[in-house]
Write an enzyme that holds these catalytic residues in place. Structure first.
Site, PDB file in Angstrom:
ATOM      1  N   ASP A 292      44.630  54.036  32.777  1.00 40.19           N
ATOM      2  CA  ASP A 292      44.052  52.989  33.186  1.00 40.19           C
ATOM      3  C   ASP A 292      45.635  52.613  33.668  1.00 40.19           C
ATOM      4  O   ASP A 292      45.706  51.460  34.505  1.00 40.19           O
ATOM      5  CB  ASP A 292      43.523  51.994  32.801  1.00 40.19           C
ATOM      6  CG  ASP A 292      41.683  52.479  32.901  1.00 40.19           C
ATOM      7  OD1 ASP A 292      41.315  53.938  33.876  1.00 40.19           O
ATOM      8  OD2 ASP A 292      40.793  52.000  32.316  1.00 40.19           O
ATOM      9  N   TYR A 376      35.122  48.841  34.500  1.00 39.69           N
ATOM     10  CA  TYR A 376      35.106  48.487  33.346  1.00 39.69           C
ATOM     11  C   TYR A 376      35.972  46.992  33.579  1.00 39.69           C
ATOM     12  O   TYR A 376      36.731  47.399  34.566  1.00 39.69           O
ATOM     13  CB  TYR A 376      35.773  49.742  32.366  1.00 39.69           C
ATOM     14  CG  TYR A 376      34.698  50.160  31.335  1.00 39.69           C
ATOM     15  CD1 TYR A 376      33.665  49.476  29.684  1.00 39.69           C
ATOM     16  CD2 TYR A 376      34.745  52.012  30.757  1.00 39.69           C
ATOM     17  CE1 TYR A 376      33.123  50.302  29.088  1.00 39.69           C
ATOM     18  CE2 TYR A 376      33.484  52.156  30.316  1.00 39.69           C
ATOM     19  CZ  TYR A 376      32.800  52.271  29.639  1.00 39.69           C
ATOM     20  OH  TYR A 376      32.046  52.614  28.581  1.00 39.69           O
TER      21      TYR A 376
END
Length: 637
Positions: A292, A376
Site C-alpha cells: 500500500d 480498506y
C-alpha cells in the site's frame, strides 16, 4: 518560504520543481509525475544545521511517460532553480507507483475489450455501466510476456444501482490483465461462472441498517484553557516532548527529531511500508498481494479529517501539499490531526502506614492521519505519553475485499449468503532511525530464562533474564517470542544512568504471525522484510524502504534483505531499527458489511533512560480544574 530543512513541501516548491524540469526539456505532453517528495537532508547535514542557515530545498520526482513507459527519477533544487540529477529507471526491475489517472483509465480499457464483455454477457450482465472494474497491482510472477510491461490485474464487482456498494456483489471467476502503456487487455482468465451474491451490504442506507439507537448520551471533551501543546510551523512541543511533523507522498505522516527533555530519541519515525497478502490460491486470485505504500502511495490517499468524527477535543490540524500527475500542487486540508487526551490512571498508591492517598492521571499526545486505499481504510496513530512511552497503533477498518463463496472454502469466511471474504494479512514495517541519547546506539535482545533446581535454587522458584548483544546485521534478523518475554532494548553505550548502566528504550512487539506465504512464493521473495519482526541495519541515507525503492512489479529480495546482506557492524553505530507488526485476518460475520476497527501496533518504553519515575511532578488533577469545579470526582487525587 521554508525555514527548516524538514518543513513539509509547499505549493511554491512543487511549482518551482516542475518549472525547472520544463525549462530543462525533461517534460513532454505525456510525462506524468508518479510521485513527488522532499529530499530530506542526511543525519550529518541536519546535525550541522543551525537556525538561520540557508536551506537548499530539493524535490525528487518519479517521471513516467505514459505513452512509452519510460521512467526516470529527477532531483531538482527548488531553492536554486536547477536540475541536480536525472536517472533512468530499468522498468524490468520495478515500475513507478500506480497513479490515480491509471486507475480511472482501467474502466474504459476493460469495458472496451470484447472477450471480457462477452464473459459479462454470459453471466447475464448487459449494462456495463453498473460493473465496477477494480484495478489492482500486478506483482511479479515471471509470467511469459510480462517482464518490463506496466500492468494491472482487474477483478470486477456489480452494483445494482449507482449508490449500491459493489463489494457485496463480486463477479468472481474472471480476471483481466491490462497493459497500461498499450492501453489494452492482454489476457482474460475466465475460470468459472460463479453465482453473483445478491444480498446488498449498504451500511449507509437506513433501510438496510434500521433505526439508529437513541440511548447514547453525548460525551463532551473540553479544554477551557486550550491545549497543553504548542505548534511553531512544523515544530511541536508538549510536556518535555519535541518533534517535527513531516508528510511524505509515499509514507504519509513522518515524525522527525523526536526528543524528550532535550534528549534525542528518534531521528525519523515512519511506517515505511505495508503489505497485504491474500491466501486464496485460485487461478484468478493467486496474485493478490498489495504494497500500500510502495505501489499505491499511502500519503496520496489521505483523508480530510472532520472535527467531531475523526478527532475530538482541542484539535490542531496540519495540511498536506501534494503534487498531482501533472506535477501541480494540491492542498489536502486537515490531513494530520494533533490533540491530547486523557488515558486513565498514570500512577496510584494508598499507603498502609502513612495513610496517604495519591492518584495521578495519564495523558497522551496523539498525532494521526487516515487513508483510504481501495476498499480498506487505515488510521495511523502515534502516541507520546507523560512517562516517556512511545506507542504506535494502526486502525484497520472499511470494507473487506470479497469473493464468491464456494464449497466450504478453506481460504475464506462466508460473511453473507454466497459471499466470501478471503483470509489475508496486514503487515506493516516501522522504520525507526534511533538516536537514544545520542547518534550511536546498539540493540540487546532480552528474554526470560528459567533456572533449574540447584544448590543456589533449592526450591526451584528462581528465574532470571538473558541479554544478547546483536553485533552485526546478520545477527539482527529476529522473530518475537512472547512466551519467553522477548524484547529488544536500544541502548546508548556512551551514555550511562546513575546506576552506571547504558540508558535505553525497549521495543515491545505484539508477536503476531509474520508473512505466512511459502518461502518459494513470489510475495515471500518481494516482501522479505515481512518474514522477521526485527531487523537492525547500519544507517544509510539511501536505505529508506523495506521492500526497495520501486516496489510496483519489483523483482525479488529488494530492500531489507539486500541492505542486511552487507552484514555491517551495528554495535555502537548509527543504526536503524525496522519492526514488522500486523494482523492476520480471518474475517468474522461481524466484519461485514463494514468492519469495526481492528488495531495492531507496538510500544517503546524507557528503560534506565531516566533515573526515577519521570512523572512525579504531574500535578493532582483537581489542581488543573478551574475554580475547583469537578473536584468531587476524584476524592483521592
Amino acid at each position: 518560504m521554508s525555514h527548516h530543512p524538514l518543513d513539509r513541501l509547499t505549493a511554491d516548491e512543487i511549482d518551482a520543481a516542475r518549472v525547472v524540469l520544463e525549462q530543462a526539456g525533461l517534460l513532454t505532453p505525456t510525462t506524468r509525475f508518479a510521485v513527488v517528495q522532499l529530499v530530506e537532508p542526511s543525519r550529518a547535514e541536519l546535525a550541522a544545521f543551525r537556525e538561520g542557515d540557508p536551506v537548499d530545498r530539493r524535490v525528487r520526482s518519479v517521471l513516467l511517460d505514459v505513452a512509452t513507459g519510460a521512467t526516470r527519477t529527477s532531483i531538482v533544487s527548488a531553492t536554486h532553480a536547477r536540475v541536480v540529477s536525472v536517472t533512468d529507471v530499468d522498468t524490468a526491475q520495478g515500475q513507478a507507483p500506480i497513479m490515480l489517472e491509471e486507475f480511472m483509465l482501467v474502466d474504459e480499457i476493460v469495458k472496451a475489450d470484447e472477450t471480457w464483455a462477452k464473459a459479462m454477457a454470459v453471466r447475464g450482465i448487459t449494462d456495463l455501466s453498473l460493473v465496477r472494474p477494480c484495478p489492482l497491482s500486478a506483482g511479479d510472477f515471471d509470467l511469459p510476456g510480462e517482464k518490463g510491461r506496466r500492468l494491472l490485474r482487474v477483478l470486477s464487482f456489480l452494483a445494482n444501482r449507482e449508490e449500491d456498494h459493489c463489494w457485496a456483489h463480486p463477479i468472481d471467476g474472471i480476471v483481466a490483465y491490462v497493459d497500461l502503456i498499450e492501453k489494452r487487455v492482454i489476457k482474460v482468465i475466465d475460470q468459472a461462472e460463479f453465482p453473483i451474491p445478491a444480498e446488498e451490504g449498504n451500511f449507509d442506507d437506513p433501510a438496510y441498517v434500521g433505526p439508529m439507537r437513541t440511548t447514547l448520551k453525548p460525551i463532551s471533551i473540553t479544554q477551557p484553557d486550550g491545549p497543553s501543546f504548542s505548534v511553531d510551523g512544523s515544530l511541536v512541543t508538549w510536556e518535555g516532548w519535541q518533534f517535527r511533523v513531516g508528510y511524505d507522498a509515499r509514507e504519509g505522516l513522518v515524525l522527525h527529531q523526536i526528543s524528550l527533555q532535550g534528549r534525542p530519541l528518534i531521528h525519523r519515525a515512519s511506517i515505511a511500508e505495508m503489505v497485504v497478502p491474500y491466501a486464496d490460491p485460485s487461478p484468478v486470485r493467486f496474485w493478490q498481494n498489495y504494497f500500500d505504500a510502495g505501489e499505491y502511495l499511502l500519503g496520496v490517499n489521505v483523508n480530510a479529517l472532520d472535527l467531531g468524527c475523526d478527532c475530538l477535543g482541542e484539535i490542531h490540524y496540519f495540511d498536506a501539499v501534494l503534487a498531482d500527475g501533472e506535477g501541480r500542487p494540491a492542498v489536502f486540508p486537515n490531513a494530520i490531526c494533533l490533540h491530547e487526551e486523557d488515558h486513565g490512571v498514570l500512577w496510584k498508591h494508598t499507603d498502609l502506614f502513612t495513610g496517604s492517598k495519591n492518584t495521578r492521571r495519564q495523558r497522551r499526545l496523539v498525532i494521526s492521519f487516515f487513508v483510504t486505499v481501495g476498499n480498506y481504510d487505515y488510521g495511523f496513530y502515534w502516541y507520546l505519553y507523560l512517562d516517556g512511552t512511545i506507542q504506535f497503533e494502526s486502525k484497520a477498518t472499511g470494507v473487506m475485499f470479497t469473493s464468491s463463496y464456494q464449497d466450504d472454502s478453506p481460504y475464506a469466511t462466508e460473511v453473507a449468503p454466497g459471499l466470501g471474504a478471503p483470509y489475508h494479512q496486514h503487515l506493516f514495517s516501522a522504520r525507526l532511525d534511533m538516536t537514544v541519547d545520542g547518534p550511536r546506539n546498539a540493540v540487546d535482545e532480552l528474554q526470560v530464562q528459567r533456572v533449574p533446581v540447584s544448590a543456589e535454587n533449592p526450591v526451584g522458584n528462581a528465574f532470571t533474564r538473558s541479554s544478547t548483544r546483536l553485533k552485526r546485521e546478520s545477527e539482527a534478523q529476529r522473530l518475537a517470542d512472547p512466551l519467553n518475554g522477548r524484547v529488544w532494548r536500544i541502548v546508548n553505550p556512551e551514555s550511562a544512568n546513575r546506576m552506571g548502566r547504558p540508558v535505553g528504550y525497549q521495543l515491545h512487539a505484539q508477536g503476531t504471525p509474520v508473512l505466512l506465504a511459502d518461502p518459494s512464493s513470489s510475495i515471500h521473495r518481494r516482501a522479505g522484510f515481512a518474514t522477521k519482526h526485527l531487523w537492525v541495519t547500519r544507517y544509510a541515507e539511501d536505505e529508506r524502504y523495506p521492500a526497495g525503492e520501486l516496489v510496483n512489479q519489483s523483482t525479488p529480495h529488494a530492500g531489507l534483505p539486500t541492505y542486511a546482506a552487507a552484514d555491517r557492524d551495528i554495535d555502537g553505530q548509527e543504526i536503524v531499527v525496522w519492526h514488522t507488526f500486523g494482523s492476520t485476518h480471518f474475517p468474522r460475520l461481524e466484519d461485514w458489511p463494514v468492519m469495526p476497527v481492528e488495531t495492531t501496533g507496538f510500544t517503546l518504553k524507557p528503560v534506565g533512560f531516566f533515573d526515577r519515575n519521570p512523572t512525579l511532578d504531574v500535578p493532582d488533577s483537581r489542581e488543573l480544574t478551574a475554580h475547583g469545579e469537578g473536584a468531587h470526582s476524584c476524592a483521592c487525587c
